[in-house]
Write an enzyme that holds these catalytic residues in place. Structure first.
Site: not given
Length: 287
Positions: A53, A97, A120
């Site tokens: 990422k 995460q 997200d």
């Protein structure tokens, strides 16, 4: 033979579009999209995902801010960091995460993120907006699945779609996105009876169960489209390296119209959509 939908190629195309949008925001409005990534502990898989990422951010012109916390940190510490990032005008997207250590409640942590920075798409506000068709940031994997499908489907109206797996992260959001396109959607799960027969009625099968090679060739009718979201690392045999295996046995699906490979299908699109969501979120900072 079934058409192979190249997720890596589509991800590169989306990255190019995202980079152009980020450059325009910088040149016209002085805004440099910023993504904060929070990693708690040192889970090996999470380390790999975060590195990808961060590398993706650099590729498209997004500034990344990496925040690492020890495995034994408290939930309060994570929430305090999120609160600070919520108020930081240089940060347009916040990503935590997962998985998180057991002392930290993922729902509380994800719910603490400003919905406008929830790249997200997991915050209850964004989930609610998705379910009501009122915008918001869409979860990255489901968004990537729809972009892959768009390369082979012109009109979803009336198509029979079967989603295998009902997770909040993948299965349910994909079902809602397909419903928005006026497909007829069946969501199945571990307690579903007669799954092979249900799948055989589908024009589109989304395999998102996390069970290697669950979906066999005889489950798929001729001309159907199969999107394989699953990815499991299985040990290699006879000294060979571990390999990644999807939920669908695509080697048995030559009769399908199109399939996605594992790796190289949904995975690259997930990161590409995360970067795209970050630029979308940064537009909220425009004067």
């Amino acid at each position: 033979m079934a058409r192979i939908i190249d997720g890596s190629a589509l991800a590169r195309s989306l990255d190019a579009q995202t980079a152009a949008e980020a450059a325009e925001l910088k040149s016209r409005h002085g805004i440099v999209p910023g993504l904060a990534v929070i990693l708690v502990g040192n889970d090996p898989a999470s380390e790999v995902y975060v590195a990808r990422k961060i590398k993706g951010c650099a590729r498209v012109g997004i500034t990344s801010f990496e925040h690492r916390l020890p495995h034994d940190c408290s939930e309060a510490e994570v929430l305090a960091l999120i609160a600070a990032l919520n108020g930081d005008r240089a940060i347009h997207g916040i990503l935590v995460q997962v998985p998180l250590p057991p002392q930290i409640d993922p729902a509380r942590v994800l719910g603490a993120i400003d919905p406008a920075k929830d790249v997200d798409g997991f915050h209850p506000v964004n989930v609610g907006r998705l379910s009501t068709g009122t915008g918001g940031l869409v979860p990255c994997t489901p968004l990537g699945v729809m972009k892959l499908l768009d390369t082979v489907v012109d009109d979803y109206r009336g198509l029979n779609a079967v989603v295998i797996g009902k997770s909040n992260i993948v299965g349910k959001p994909i079902a809602m996105l397909l419903l928005e396109r006026e497909a007829t959607v069946t969501v199945t799960h571990i307690e579903t009876r007669g799954l092979p027969e249900i799948a055989r009625q589908a024009d589109i099968v989304i395999a998102a169960a996390g069970s290697p090679r669950l979906v066999r060739g005889f489950w798929i009718r001729e001309g159907a489209i199969v999107i394989d979201v699953g990815i499991t690392r299985v040990p290699g045999q006879d000294g060979r390296k571990d390999r990644l295996v999807g939920d669908a046995a695509i080697d048995e699906m030559a009769h399908a119209a199109a399939v996605t490979p594992v790796p190289g299908g949904v995975g690259p699109m997930t990161i590409a959509c995360l970067l795209s969501n970050t630029v979308t979120a940064s537009r909220g900072a425009m004067p």
